[in-house]
Every structure is written in C-alpha cells, then in structure tokens.
Scaffold this motif. Structure first.
Motif, PDB file in Angstrom:
ATOM      1  N   ILE A 236       0.823  -1.215   0.000  1.00 52.20           N
ATOM      2  CA  ILE A 236       0.000   0.000   0.000  1.00 52.20           C
ATOM      3  C   ILE A 236       0.859   1.269   0.000  1.00 52.20           C
ATOM      4  O   ILE A 236       0.563   2.219  -0.723  1.00 52.20           O
ATOM      5  N   ILE A 237       1.940   1.286   0.773  1.00 45.54           N
ATOM      6  CA  ILE A 237       2.723   2.526   0.891  1.00 45.54           C
ATOM      7  C   ILE A 237       3.363   2.902  -0.450  1.00 45.54           C
ATOM      8  O   ILE A 237       3.143   4.011  -0.942  1.00 45.54           O
ATOM      9  N   PRO A 238       4.132   2.023  -1.106  1.00 40.47           N
ATOM     10  CA  PRO A 238       4.685   2.428  -2.411  1.00 40.47           C
ATOM     11  C   PRO A 238       3.618   2.719  -3.459  1.00 40.47           C
ATOM     12  O   PRO A 238       3.786   3.627  -4.280  1.00 40.47           O
ATOM     13  N   ASN A 239       2.500   1.988  -3.427  1.00 41.08           N
ATOM     14  CA  ASN A 239       1.424   2.280  -4.377  1.00 41.08           C
ATOM     15  C   ASN A 239       0.809   3.660  -4.118  1.00 41.08           C
ATOM     16  O   ASN A 239       0.423   4.369  -5.054  1.00 41.08           O
ATOM     17  N   ALA A 240       0.751   4.054  -2.837  1.00 42.10           N
ATOM     18  CA  ALA A 240       0.216   5.387  -2.502  1.00 42.10           C
ATOM     19  C   ALA A 240       1.141   6.479  -3.040  1.00 42.10           C
ATOM     20  O   ALA A 240       0.684   7.498  -3.553  1.00 42.10           O
TER      21      ALA A 240
END
Ligand SMILES: Nc1ncnc2c1ncn2[C@@H]1O[C@H](COP(=O)(O)OP(=O)(O)OP(=O)(O)O)[C@@H](O)[C@H]1O
Ligand SMILES: [Mg+2]
Length: 273
Positions: free
Chosen positions: A114-118
C-alpha cells in the motif's frame, strides 16, 4: 476514511498463505473467504460447524497487492489529496502479513504494498495537475518501541521524542523531522532509510518480525486560484500509514526474554495510540 459527507471506518480482512511450519505440520485450512458476500467462514474440521463474520472487504491469500490497494486504499488517498485526513493501518498477529501488505517488496512491482502504491498514486496525480495547482508534499516517519517514540528519519534515531498537545493543532511529536518530497523516488528513499532503522527481531511465526509500531505520514498541501477572486484556494490533507507490531498471544508464539518484554509493551502502547 472520509467518503461523501459521512465519516466512516472500514475493515478489510486479508488471509495469509500457510507458513512453512504450518505446511510442515500438515495443518488443515479452516478459513473460507466468500468475496461475493464479504464474509469469512471459520469451519471446525471435526464437525464442519461454521461461524460467519462480515466485513467491508475480504481477501483470500491468492489476492494480489494491486487489488487490495485499489479497493481499500485508493479512495482514502484520493480524499487526502482533496484535503481530508485519512489513516490506513494494519493490525494482526505476528507473521500474518501486515508489513507485507503495507510495504511489500519495493523492487518487484507485483509485490509492492500500500505505501509504495500510494506514493505512485500521489505523484501521478500531482504530475497530471501541475499546470493548474501548486503542491507541497512532506513526510515524517516515527516508531513507537517499548513505549518510546523515535524519529526514524532523524540524525540520531536513538533519541526519545516527547508527545505534546497544542490547544490549536492537537497532539504532535516535538522535534519530529518533516521532510519535503519532490517525487516518488524521494519518498521511497526516505521510507527505505527509516525502514532500515526500525526495530526487528525473530519470533517463531516470523523471522523478520516488526517489534515496533511505525507511522509513515504524508502531508499534502495544494493551492489553486479560486473561481471568482485573486485569492488562492488552499487544501491540506494528512495520510497516516501505520504498520503495527504483531499483537500476539505469548503462549502461542513462544516468546521469552527480550521478545517477551517487547510483546508486553507492544500491547500496552496499542491502548494509547
Ligand atoms: N499475502 C501474502 N502472500 C505472500 N506472502 C505473504 C503474505 N502475507 C505474508 N506473507 C509472508 O509471510 C511472512 C510474514 O509476513 P509479515 O512480515 O508481513 O508479517 P507481520 O504481520 O508484519 O508480522 P510481525 O507482526 O511479526 O511484524 C513474510 O515472509 C511475508 O512475505
Ligand atoms: Mg511486520
């Protein structure tokens, strides 16, 4: 999560694959994921008696990272860009896939969490709107380890920081570094730097167990000319991305010594954050 005019909390359940120990023990799968009804069925192997639980989203272990992002995180990140505050946090037993879901494998696009995709989502939006609006993106990264708050992006990551309350702005961490980001690469560099400073250790369920709670925060501000005046319309949103330390039953995970002391405090600090 802010959706339309109502503020809501949504709960997603993600089932992990069996770990090596469970496979070795020929463990029986007792979890059935019913995506069409957003239900989890727990089946007793002795008599097939089933207990059903309902959630906002449910994911079997075969689900890919992108689907989890698109359904659960995408609307929250959109709201933060629009000036709302949003929080995504992963909670569960040690080894259940919290860090896998929040971080995943940076190097492999298929396994990015989720963090890199955000990050990609935020800067993708900024690049498409930069002719119309001005943006300021900043980030901070802290961990709570054995009840102490530490700045994972600070010069001295062993220094304990104080939590203070400001009557106007609310609770804040004194002296926490908030760093300006220009692109996805900047965000990734800071995340990796902080992630390497985080406390990890081994439990029977997870070789690389996170022993601290960590909070990566992205602050997004934008300004654009308002429709009928020369004034600027300012929006400010904050996205908290939280990877908690495992909440485990000590008897099940076989922790002793330092790991046991950590585990006691991990659960204590959950009651105050
Ligand atoms: N959905 C999944 N698909 C594939 N591998 C997974 C999945 N979930 C977890 N894993 C693997 O299981 C192991 C443990 O996962 P992870 O480190 O994310 O657990 P955790 O919940 O963060 O545990 P802890 O609380 O101890 O930090 C890792 O090797 C991870 O890659
Ligand atoms: Mg973890």
């Amino acid at each position: 999560m802010k959706q339309g005019k109502t503020e809501t909390v949504k709960v997603a359940i993600r089932v992990r694959p069996m770990n090596a120990l469970e496979k070795k023990n020929n463990s029986v799968n007792v979890v059935e994921v019913d995506r069409s009804n957003n239900q989890i069925n727990l089946i007793k192997p002795e008599n097939n008696q089933t207990n059903t639980f309902q959630y906002d989203y449910v994911y079997p272990y075969t689900i890919n990272q992108r689907t989890v992002y698109d359904e659960t995180a995408f609307p929250i990140v959109e709201a933060v860009i629009e000036g709302y505050n949003g929080t995504i946090f992963a909670y569960g037993q040690t080894g259940c896939g919290k860090t896998f879901t929040m971080m995943g494998d940076f190097a492999n696009p298929e396994y990015r969490g989720i963090i890199p995709n955000a990050f990609e989502h935020i800067f993708g939006y900024i690049n498409s709107e930069e002719n119309k609006k001005k943006f300021l993106v900043r980030c901070s990264f802290l961990e709570i380890y054995n009840e102490d708050v530490r700045d994972l992006l600070g010069k001295d990551t062993s220094k304990k920081l104080d939590i203070r309350e400001d009557p106007k702005t609310g609770i804040f961490v004194k002296d926490l570094n908030i760093i300006q980001m220009r692109n996805t690469k900047d965000l990734e560099n800071e995340l990796n730097k902080g992630f390497n400073n985080r406390h990890v250790g081994e439990t029977t369920m997870n070789k690389e167990s996170s022993r601290s709670h960590c909070i990566f925060t992205v602050y997004i501000e934008s300004s654009e000319p308002s429709d009928n005046s020369k004034e600027q319309k300012i929006k400010a949103g904050k996205l908290n991305l939280v990877d908690l330390a495992g909440s485990e039953r000590q008897s099940k995970t076989g922790v002793t010594g330092e790991r046991l002391e950590e585990a006691k405090k991990i659960n204590l600090s959950l009651t105050v954050i």
